[in-house]
Design a protein around this motif. Sequence first.
Motif, PDB file in Angstrom:
ATOM      1  N   GLY A  87      40.824  37.663  40.002  1.00  0.00           N
ATOM      2  CA  GLY A  87      41.460  36.495  39.391  1.00  0.00           C
ATOM      3  C   GLY A  87      40.511  35.774  38.449  1.00  0.00           C
ATOM      4  N   GLY A  88      41.093  34.990  37.576  1.00  0.00           N
ATOM      5  CA  GLY A  88      40.338  34.358  36.503  1.00  0.00           C
ATOM      6  C   GLY A  88      39.500  33.163  36.920  1.00  0.00           C
ATOM      7  N   LEU A  89      38.706  32.716  35.950  1.00  0.00           N
ATOM      8  CA  LEU A  89      37.927  31.478  36.082  1.00  0.00           C
ATOM      9  C   LEU A  89      38.397  30.528  34.996  1.00  0.00           C
ATOM     10  CD1 LEU A  89      34.252  32.764  36.507  1.00  0.00           C
ATOM     11  CD2 LEU A  89      35.743  31.812  38.284  1.00  0.00           C
ATOM     12  N   ARG A  90      38.663  29.304  35.407  1.00  0.00           N
ATOM     13  CA  ARG A  90      39.209  28.299  34.507  1.00  0.00           C
ATOM     14  C   ARG A  90      38.201  27.171  34.333  1.00  0.00           C
ATOM     15  NH1 ARG A  90      45.230  25.868  35.443  1.00  0.00           N
ATOM     16  NH2 ARG A  90      45.750  27.971  34.824  1.00  0.00           N
ATOM     17  N   TYR A  91      37.968  26.728  33.103  1.00  0.00           N
ATOM     18  CA  TYR A  91      37.113  25.559  32.852  1.00  0.00           C
ATOM     19  C   TYR A  91      38.038  24.441  32.358  1.00  0.00           C
ATOM     20  CZ  TYR A  91      32.826  28.460  32.880  1.00  0.00           C
ATOM     21  OH  TYR A  91      31.791  29.284  33.232  1.00  0.00           O
TER      22      TYR A  91
END
Length: 436
Positions: A87-91
Amino acid sequence: MHDEPNTKSKENSGARPKQKPSLHDTVLGQFNLAADRCELDPDIRRILSATNNELVVHFPVRMDSGRIEVFSGYRVQHNNALGPYKGGLRYHPSVQIEEVRALAMWMTWKAAIARIPYGGAKGGITLDPADYSETELEHITRRFTYSLGNNIGPDYDIPAPDVNTNAQIMAWILDTYLTTKPPDERQRCIHVVTGKPVEAGGSEGRDRATGEGVYYVVQKWAEEQGKRLEDLTFFVQGFGNVGSWAARFLARAGATLKAVEDVTGAISNRNGIDPEELHKHGVQNGGIAGYESADPVDHREFLGTEADVFIPAALENQITGETAPLLNASLVVEAANGPTDAEGEKALASRGIEVLPDILCNAGGVIVSYFEWLQNKRAEVWRLEEVESKLERTMSESYERVARAAREYDTDCRTAAYIVALKRLEVLYKERGIFP
Ligand code: NAD
């Protein structure tokens, strides 16, 4: 953020309005509805309602000014029964544990529907990247990766890009992770992240994959309805990675883009907007505002655009009890994760507006991430045409699986998509059993 579209204020950094259900409530509500509908085994329901692991790290980083700032980063691992966490990483200023938890759960369902061997995870850092220099973002990313340590790994938990993260950020994660490994292990670890730049082991076609997948879903739906893409009109909220690629693919197939909104504003042109030109404008100007071949409109006017299809491709909770009545579209194609809350869902249903759910529509990214991961593991390099044709087949099979479940259970597309995922996990848990 969701109450005040088009504002980039820092006031909304973190806390959601008190009385509103959280994103985690939304995902659990959807999950429970589907679990009831397909009479999911109560033990499996209990297992899947909880996340396996939740990591919160606070880490210091020296800013360009010499001052130290402390950041909060998250990684939630929901379930890995079907394969490594993915799964992704969100900033983003809104990143907090409940949001990440919900996004991690959605990843589990998404991979299960697409039949790719992954579990679900998600992560992020609470920050607005616009407030930091490139060097600061690099240092923040590297220090976050170091803090995650062996909680990520090429066959354990594999991050990817999400909102405000991109191939460059993945390259910094890769480099930092490899630096912590002995030299003879490094080449075996390059699949620790996907969505890398092609030169750093990324896959051809990963950049466009999510938007392209959205396009394949619309194509399947149109085929099913006996409609031609050339006759379709659509409008898009969010013109970043997902929204701009979805718009470009649909426009190339002849559909007409009538309005676009991003964080800088909304624009409309009833004769059509060229998404290629708009993309160039956005890259040069940091957003769609000021694009001369369309008229600026406000948020309500944007939502009321008369078109066949609305594609939310920005953030969650955009279609609510208040905004759903404004829509003048007959289909919502959820390119963003969780763009519709429970009230919004009810309002759309009562107006007969069909919804193709996020866990089906935006799986193109994780599917091509899987292709990237396979290429890295096998030391292969696939051509763009190969990636695109495999993506098309996988999206098309997912669509058919969901459509079949909708017919079999006589239910809406979201519930059907959940049922496909839950039934797959149920079979697996029954076969493997529970330790000890
Ligand atoms: P991105 O950062 O590239 O783009 C986000 C876009 O949304 C930008 O155009 C931004 O201006 C716009 N936006 C932000 N706040 C807004 C607001 N309040 N009103 C209107 N527009 C607003 O992000 P992305 O990667 O394109 O992701 C978009 C959505 O798709 C997210 O929900 C993400 O989780 C989901 N998603 C992304 C991927 C992927 O591969 N990138 C995969 C699956 C799902």
